[in-house]
Design an enzyme around this catalytic site. Structure first.
Site, short mmCIF file in Angstrom:
data_model
loop_
_atom_site.label_atom_id
_atom_site.label_comp_id
_atom_site.label_asym_id
_atom_site.label_seq_id
_atom_site.Cartn_x
_atom_site.Cartn_y
_atom_site.Cartn_z
N GLY A 13 0.81 -1.22 0.00
CA GLY A 13 0.00 0.00 0.00
C GLY A 13 0.84 1.26 0.00
N ASP A 14 0.18 2.40 -0.22
CA ASP A 14 0.83 3.72 -0.19
C ASP A 14 1.93 3.85 -1.23
OD1 ASP A 14 -0.81 4.34 1.98
OD2 ASP A 14 0.65 3.55 3.41
N LYS A 17 -0.74 5.32 -5.60
CA LYS A 17 -1.84 5.00 -6.53
C LYS A 17 -2.68 6.23 -6.85
CE LYS A 17 -3.24 1.99 -3.52
NZ LYS A 17 -2.09 2.01 -2.59
N LYS A 19 -1.99 9.45 -6.88
CA LYS A 19 -1.35 10.37 -7.83
C LYS A 19 -1.52 9.87 -9.26
CE LYS A 19 2.91 11.69 -9.91
NZ LYS A 19 4.20 12.31 -9.95
N ASN A 39 -10.13 2.82 4.97
CA ASN A 39 -8.76 2.51 5.42
C ASN A 39 -7.76 3.07 4.41
OD1 ASN A 39 -9.69 0.64 3.51
ND2 ASN A 39 -8.65 -1.11 4.39
N GLY A 41 -5.91 5.73 1.93
CA GLY A 41 -5.63 7.18 1.96
C GLY A 41 -4.84 7.49 0.72
N HIS A 42 -5.46 8.15 -0.23
CA HIS A 42 -4.82 8.40 -1.53
C HIS A 42 -4.58 9.90 -1.68
CE1 HIS A 42 -6.57 4.38 -3.22
NE2 HIS A 42 -5.79 4.22 -2.17
N GLN A 225 -5.07 -0.24 -1.03
CA GLN A 225 -4.06 -1.08 -0.38
C GLN A 225 -3.08 -1.61 -1.43
OE1 GLN A 225 -7.66 -1.87 0.71
NE2 GLN A 225 -7.16 -0.06 1.88
N ARG A 306 5.42 5.08 8.73
CA ARG A 306 5.56 3.86 7.93
C ARG A 306 6.95 3.26 8.12
NH1 ARG A 306 3.43 7.13 2.73
NH2 ARG A 306 1.21 7.09 3.16
N LEU A 333 11.13 7.76 -6.95
CA LEU A 333 12.52 7.57 -7.33
C LEU A 333 13.39 8.65 -6.69
CD1 LEU A 333 14.43 5.86 -9.18
CD2 LEU A 333 14.20 7.71 -10.85
N SER A 414 7.68 8.13 -11.47
CA SER A 414 7.22 9.31 -10.75
C SER A 414 8.39 9.91 -9.98
CB SER A 414 6.08 8.92 -9.80
OG SER A 414 5.72 10.01 -9.00
N GLY A 416 8.13 12.98 -8.14
CA GLY A 416 7.68 13.95 -7.15
C GLY A 416 6.19 13.78 -6.93
P1 GDP Z 1 -1.56 5.67 -2.18
O1 GDP Z 1 -2.27 5.19 -0.97
O2 GDP Z 1 -0.97 4.54 -2.97
O3 GDP Z 1 -2.39 6.58 -3.05
O4 GDP Z 1 -0.32 6.53 -1.66
P2 GDP Z 1 -0.35 7.63 -0.48
O5 GDP Z 1 -0.98 8.86 -0.99
O6 GDP Z 1 -0.88 7.05 0.78
O7 GDP Z 1 1.20 7.83 -0.23
C1 GDP Z 1 2.07 8.23 -1.23
C2 GDP Z 1 2.78 9.52 -0.78
O8 GDP Z 1 3.88 9.79 -1.61
C3 GDP Z 1 1.89 10.74 -0.89
O9 GDP Z 1 2.24 11.65 0.11
C4 GDP Z 1 2.22 11.30 -2.26
O10 GDP Z 1 1.98 12.69 -2.38
C5 GDP Z 1 3.70 11.01 -2.33
N1 GDP Z 1 4.25 10.74 -3.66
C6 GDP Z 1 3.68 10.09 -4.72
N2 GDP Z 1 4.56 9.95 -5.72
C7 GDP Z 1 5.70 10.55 -5.31
C8 GDP Z 1 7.00 10.71 -5.90
O11 GDP Z 1 7.28 10.28 -7.01
N3 GDP Z 1 7.95 11.36 -5.16
C9 GDP Z 1 7.68 11.84 -3.92
N4 GDP Z 1 8.67 12.45 -3.26
N5 GDP Z 1 6.48 11.71 -3.33
C10 GDP Z 1 5.51 11.04 -4.01
P1 IMO Z 2 -3.84 2.66 0.65
O1 IMO Z 2 -5.02 2.45 -0.27
C1 IMO Z 2 -1.18 0.95 3.65
C2 IMO Z 2 -2.95 -1.91 6.46
C3 IMO Z 2 -3.08 -1.51 7.91
C4 IMO Z 2 -2.91 -2.86 8.58
C5 IMO Z 2 -3.64 -3.80 7.62
C6 IMO Z 2 -5.08 -4.14 8.02
O2 IMO Z 2 -3.71 4.04 1.14
O3 IMO Z 2 -2.60 2.10 0.05
P2 IMO Z 2 -7.35 -2.75 7.96
O4 IMO Z 2 -7.74 -1.48 8.62
O5 IMO Z 2 -7.45 -2.71 6.47
O6 IMO Z 2 -8.04 -3.96 8.53
O7 IMO Z 2 -5.78 -2.94 8.32
O8 IMO Z 2 -3.65 -3.15 6.36
N1 IMO Z 2 -3.58 -0.97 5.50
C7 IMO Z 2 -2.89 -0.16 4.69
N2 IMO Z 2 -1.57 0.07 4.60
N3 IMO Z 2 -2.04 1.56 2.81
C8 IMO Z 2 -3.36 1.32 2.87
O9 IMO Z 2 -4.23 1.80 1.95
C9 IMO Z 2 -3.85 0.46 3.86
N4 IMO Z 2 -5.08 0.03 4.22
C10 IMO Z 2 -4.90 -0.86 5.20
O10 IMO Z 2 -2.07 -0.60 8.28
O11 IMO Z 2 -1.54 -3.23 8.58
MG MG Z 3 -2.25 5.48 1.10
#
Ligand code: GDP
Ligand code: IMO
Ligand code: MG
Length: 430
Positions: A13-14, A17, A19, A39, A41-42, A225, A306, A333, A414, A416
């Protein structure tokens, strides 16, 4: 030409996606969430302005296109309404574009309560959930006692179902967890209020998707996720409770699996994880702290730090295979800029053997020792670069080796957080 593409996370996760969905959604007729809940957070950054989304598809900042919530999503009406209102306050039209499947399982207050009681009871073995009630809501679905979005359309039906299900939960709370029961009247009143706000948006999503398909319009499926959090294929039990892999798209939206043209795996240039569970390449040292600081690696939903580590090609290769990934988008990167040496995990030592397929259970994965390849880093900044030829040679070599080890081509890089800070080598819609 129209295309139907999916954007999925290939790690824990994170990966970024949100962006990439925002970036790719300019010309699509619809973006569809098909699993997970709030759960997720994008994060979207457009011209420096940050938007964090949890349930609403990441195309909402675009001018056009439907934002659809498929049946596989577990919906907290309260969280959804809060998110809608935040966007509406900013002048973003939401009600005109958002539609919610009539078959979504609702997350109600007893789900979040149970999620928390369970985590407390597990103590050191806790999963580290987001505490949003995701697991208990999916349990209700499988147990065939869930209250769904279609039930919001009939007060009588909602009242009867809530009565029955709350009797079950309150028994559990009082007798097993020695906790206070929840008030039926309060939950019913709140849910009826939510129903009034959402009822016009609740509809049959498979019918919309099929019609768009017939009209040769493009659809984008937005995963939440990541592959390693998949309830079947992830690091069980340290997973979420849905199918985050490509197989979940068809079941979670009602769109036939034959219609997908391209599956893009969003992959961080290193690895992060929030919550508990095994993480073979985790770095509990200065480099881990460097990645954490430079990458601003703090959870978008819960604000938790994280865990960070080197790129794990064993796990991402598995994600490539499980999802039939067409290509990768390598994110963040720029976070690796300035590191002297980079490491990529290409195999594990496990019980005196060298393995390249991860073991099935979490206990065994925790015993795996990463085998690293070392590559030289680069000194110059890649932040914000938009053209491949601008990348330092060592960054190109790192990307090439990573792609070779996991067995998938790189389509996007990506550099930034902003929408524009991207190198597009191969647009999935072309
Ligand atoms: P998602 O859950 O997959 O949508 O990702 P999140 O938004 O939770 O976490 C990704 C974080 O990295 C966010 O704060 C984005 O703004 C940041 N981000 C995405 N792509 C880049 C990148 O290429 N470089 C940097 N420095 N930050 C990025
Ligand atoms: P995005 O879409 C990262 C993790 C939680 C925990 C496990 C189970 O932003 O990538 P839950 O509340 O789903 O039962 O928790 O999954 N988790 C994530 N980790 N990014 C997420 O979503 C997540 N959604 C759940 O931290 O380890
Ligand atoms: Mg996220």
């Amino acid at each position: 030409m129209s295309k139907n593409i999916a954007v999925l996370g290939s790690q824990w996760g994170d990966e970024g996606k949100g962006k990439i969905v925002d970036l790719l959604s300019e010309k699509v007729a619809a973006v569809v969430r098909f699993q997970g809940g709030h759960n997720a957070g994008h994060t979207l950054v457009v011209n420096g302005e940050v938007t964090k989304l949890h349930l609403i598809p990441s195309s909402i900042l675009r001018k056009e296109g439907l934002c659809l919530i498929g049946n596989g999503v577990v919906v907290s009406a309260a969280a959804l309404i809060t998110e809608m209102n935040e966007l509406i306050t900013r002048g973003i039209p939401v009600r005109e574009r958002l539609k919610i499947s009539n078959a979504c399982v609702l997350i109600l207050p007893y789900h979040a309560a149970l999620d928390k009681y369970r985590e407390i009871a597990k103590g050191k073995q806790a999963i580290g959930t987001t505490g949003r009630g995701i697991g208990p809501a999916y349990e209700d679905k499988i147990a065939r006692r869930a209250i769904r979005t279609c039930d919001l359309l009939s007060e009588e039906r909602l009242t009867l179902k809530l009565k029955e299900v709350l009797t079950y939960y309150n028994f559990l709370f009082e007798k097993f967890y020695q906790a206070e029961p929840l008030s039926f009247d309060t939950i019913l009143a709140e849910t009826l209020e939510h129903a009034k706000i959402l009822r016009d948006l609740i509809t049959d999503i498979p019918a919309i998707l099929y019609e768009l398909k017939q009209k040769h319009q493009s659809i984008l499926f937005e995963g939440a996720q990541g592959t390693l959090l998949d309830v079947d294929h992830g690091t069980y039990p340290f997973v979420t409770s849905s199918n985050t892999t490509a197989g979940g798209i068809a079941t979670g939206s009602g769109f036939g699996p034959r219609y997908l043209d391209y599956i893009l795996g969003i992959t961080k240039a290193y690895t992060t994880r929030v919550g508990g569970g095994p993480f073979p390449t985790e770095l509990n040292d200065r480099t881990g702290e460097y990645l954490s600081q430079k990458g601003c690696e703090v959870g978008t939903t819960t604000g938790r730090k994280r865990r960070c580590g080197w790129f794990d090609a064993v796990l991402v290769k598995r994600a490539v295979e499980l999802n039939s990934l067409s290509g990768l988008c390598i994110t963040k990167l720029d976070v690796l800029d300035g590191l002297e040496t980079l490491k990529i995990c290409s195999a594990y030592h496990f019980h005196n053997q060298l393995i390249t397929i991860p073991p099935c259970n979490a206990e065994d994965l925790a015993l795996c020792q990463p085998v690293y390849e070392e590559l030289p880093g680069w000194k110059t900044s890649t932040f914000g670069l938009k053209h491949y030829k601008q990348l330092p040679e060592n960054a190109k070599k790192y990307l090439a080796r990573l792609s070779q080890l996991v067995g998938a081509p790189i389509a996007i890089i990506s550099t930034g957080p902003d929408r524009e800070e991207t190198i597009i080598l191969n647009n999935p819609f072309d």
